[in-house]
Design an enzyme around this catalytic site. Structure first.
Site, short mmCIF file in Angstrom:
data_model
loop_
_atom_site.label_atom_id
_atom_site.label_comp_id
_atom_site.label_asym_id
_atom_site.label_seq_id
_atom_site.Cartn_x
_atom_site.Cartn_y
_atom_site.Cartn_z
N CYS A 114 0.82 -1.23 0.00
CA CYS A 114 0.00 0.00 0.00
C CYS A 114 0.86 1.27 0.00
CB CYS A 114 -0.95 0.00 1.19
SG CYS A 114 -2.12 -1.36 1.14
N HIS A 251 -3.28 7.50 1.34
CA HIS A 251 -3.63 6.14 0.93
C HIS A 251 -5.01 5.83 1.51
CE1 HIS A 251 -3.89 1.93 0.47
NE2 HIS A 251 -3.65 1.66 1.75
N ASN A 281 -9.92 -0.13 -0.70
CA ASN A 281 -8.46 0.00 -0.64
C ASN A 281 -7.86 -0.63 -1.89
OD1 ASN A 281 -5.74 -0.23 -0.13
ND2 ASN A 281 -5.97 -0.99 1.96
N1 ACO Z 1 -18.69 -8.19 8.61
C1 ACO Z 1 -19.25 -8.41 9.81
N2 ACO Z 1 -18.54 -8.66 10.91
C2 ACO Z 1 -17.20 -8.70 10.77
C3 ACO Z 1 -16.55 -8.48 9.53
C4 ACO Z 1 -17.37 -8.24 8.42
N3 ACO Z 1 -16.85 -8.00 7.19
N4 ACO Z 1 -15.21 -8.58 9.72
C5 ACO Z 1 -15.01 -8.83 11.03
N5 ACO Z 1 -16.21 -8.91 11.66
C6 ACO Z 1 -16.47 -9.17 13.07
C7 ACO Z 1 -15.37 -9.93 13.76
O1 ACO Z 1 -15.51 -11.32 13.57
C8 ACO Z 1 -15.56 -9.52 15.19
O2 ACO Z 1 -16.63 -10.29 15.73
P1 ACO Z 1 -16.57 -10.80 17.27
O3 ACO Z 1 -16.56 -9.55 18.08
O4 ACO Z 1 -17.82 -11.61 17.38
O5 ACO Z 1 -15.32 -11.59 17.39
C9 ACO Z 1 -16.06 -8.10 15.11
O6 ACO Z 1 -16.52 -7.91 13.75
C10 ACO Z 1 -14.99 -7.07 15.39
O7 ACO Z 1 -13.84 -7.42 14.65
P2 ACO Z 1 -12.56 -6.52 14.67
O8 ACO Z 1 -11.54 -7.07 13.73
O9 ACO Z 1 -12.13 -6.30 16.09
O10 ACO Z 1 -13.17 -5.16 14.09
P3 ACO Z 1 -12.52 -3.74 13.98
O11 ACO Z 1 -13.39 -2.74 14.59
O12 ACO Z 1 -11.07 -3.74 14.36
O13 ACO Z 1 -12.59 -3.49 12.40
C11 ACO Z 1 -11.15 -3.56 10.48
C12 ACO Z 1 -11.92 -4.37 11.52
C13 ACO Z 1 -12.15 -2.78 9.64
C14 ACO Z 1 -10.37 -4.52 9.61
C15 ACO Z 1 -10.20 -2.58 11.21
O14 ACO Z 1 -9.43 -3.25 12.17
C16 ACO Z 1 -9.28 -1.88 10.27
O15 ACO Z 1 -9.70 -1.09 9.45
N6 ACO Z 1 -7.96 -2.11 10.35
C17 ACO Z 1 -7.03 -1.51 9.43
C18 ACO Z 1 -6.77 -2.52 8.41
C19 ACO Z 1 -6.62 -1.95 7.02
O16 ACO Z 1 -7.19 -0.97 6.63
N7 ACO Z 1 -5.82 -2.65 6.29
C20 ACO Z 1 -5.61 -2.35 4.93
C21 ACO Z 1 -4.22 -2.63 4.56
S1 ACO Z 1 -3.10 -1.73 5.51
C22 ACO Z 1 -3.30 -0.24 5.08
O17 ACO Z 1 -3.65 0.00 3.96
C23 ACO Z 1 -3.07 0.79 6.09
#
Ligand code: ACO
Length: 324
Positions: A114, A251, A281
């Site tokens: 990224c 980004h 993304n």
């Molecule tokens: N739909 C529904 N529920 C979901 C989904 C989905 N697509 N994905 C995860 N969940 C659930 C999980 O299973 C979890 O359930 P549980 O509480 O019963 O265990 C719950 O949602 C919370 O999951 P988390 O992973 O803790 O959710 P979070 O609030 O952290 O959001 C996310 C997840 C969106 C991935 C976030 O952590 C994030 O944006 N991280 C940055 C990652 C990113 O953007 N990466 C891209 C590449 S790196 C970059 O470009 C910077």
């Protein structure tokens, strides 16, 4: 006098196939509400069967060249930032070069996931400032849909496909921040964090392409800190404040990362270009796609100061300041 790499034009290409959150929720255990609330993403473009990263890159590159009024055969350097090349080798950039009928000049890919656009821009800028080339076509292009595990709801909802391109040419400047062109780049990496965001395959490990794996929360935490730090570093290096910046072109990983970073930097949201809602993304393509969106709709104008920042697998992160 200082040689500057001036961005002459931008181009973009998005596959015609749009997949909405609603559509995704028919095959994956997710909802439009969850995706929008956690990421700000409403839809993503997905390449058609047989449509490759080089196809996307060539389409974006063609538009950038046409807009600059430069012929492919006059370009001195072809660089593609991608983590999803058509083949393990040769470089996708070599295919792009061939498509534009140019032979003999260098072409290569840059792989910083990224952060690829910021890394590649730094490389191209150094080629130009050293006098090794006078012009370059630089493209960020990805088909991330090919490396997603479509059964893993924690990753497959986050990414999309696309390409954004810039043409750059050498121009003599005064050596001040009033110059047009790339004013500074800052790159970083911390390989000890490689297992927080990676692909579980590869030529020498599994002989497969593999799928994206990510510790989302950890990535989020590091992203906000690293992105704000690298923006501050760009401001300090150029002796400016965030108020001097016309546009932040980040980004596009997640709207919550964009908002948290903007808040940390105290930059108003209406000075941040946001495309993550429409594109999701697109990794190395996300900054040039956002740049093209801002230029195309007339917000980013010649003379504006644009600050780009990115973070990705590695971890890698960095920033680039440019006057359009
Ligand atoms: N739909 C529904 N529920 C979901 C989904 C989905 N697509 N994905 C995860 N969940 C659930 C999980 O299973 C979890 O359930 P549980 O509480 O019963 O265990 C719950 O949602 C919370 O999951 P988390 O992973 O803790 O959710 P979070 O609030 O952290 O959001 C996310 C997840 C969106 C991935 C976030 O952590 C994030 O944006 N991280 C940055 C990652 C990113 O953007 N990466 C891209 C590449 S790196 C970059 O470009 C910077």
């Amino acid at each position: 006098m200082t040689t500057r790499s001036v961005i002459r034009s931008v181009g973009s290409y998005l596959p015609s196939n749009i997949v909405t959150n609603e559509e995704l929720s028919k095959t994956v255990d997710t909802t439009d509400e969850w995706i929008q609330e956690r990421t700000g993403i409403k839809q993503r473009h997905v390449a058609a069967d047989g449509e490759t990263t080089s196809d996307l890159a060539i389409a974006a590159g063609r538009q950038a060249l046409e807009r600059a009024g430069i012929k492919g055969e006059d370009i001195d350097l072809f660089v593609v930032a991608t983590a999803t090349p058509d083949h393990t080798f040769p470089a996708t950039a070599a295919k792009v070069q061939a498509a534009f009928g140019r032979r003999g000049v260098p072409s290569f890919d840059v792989q910083a996931v990224c952060s690829g656009f910021v890394y590649g821009l730094s490389v191209v800028d150094n080629f130009i400032r050293c006098g090794q080339v006078k012009s370059a076509l630089f493209i960020g292009a990805e088909t991330f849909s090919r490396i997603l595990d479509w059964e893993d709801r924690s990753t497959c909802v986050l990414f999309g496909d696309g390409a954004g391109a810039v043409t750059l040419t050498a121009e003599e400047g005064e050596g001040t921040i009033a110059d047009r062109g790339v004013l500074s780049t800052h790159l970083h990496s911390d390989g000890s964090q490689h297992d927080l965001l990676y692909v579980d395959g590869g030529a020498s490990s599994t002989q497969t392409t593999g799928h994206v794996r990510m510790e989302g929360r950890e990535v989020f935490r590091h992203a906000v800190v690293n992105l704000a730090d690298t923006v501050k570093e760009a401001l300090a290096a150029n002796d400016i404040t965030i108020d001097d910046v016309d546009w932040l072109v980040p980004h596009q990983a997640n709207k919550r990362i964009l908002d948290s970073t903007a808040k940390k930097l105290r930059i108003p949201n209406d000075k941040v270009i946001v495309t993550v809602d429409r594109h999701a993304n697109t990794s190395a393509a996300s900054i040039p796609l956002a740049l093209a969106a801002g230029v195309d709709d007339g917000r980013i104008k010649p003379g504006h100061m644009v600050l780009m920042e990115a973070m990705g697998g590695g971890f890698t992160w960095g920033s680039a300041l440019a006057r359009m």
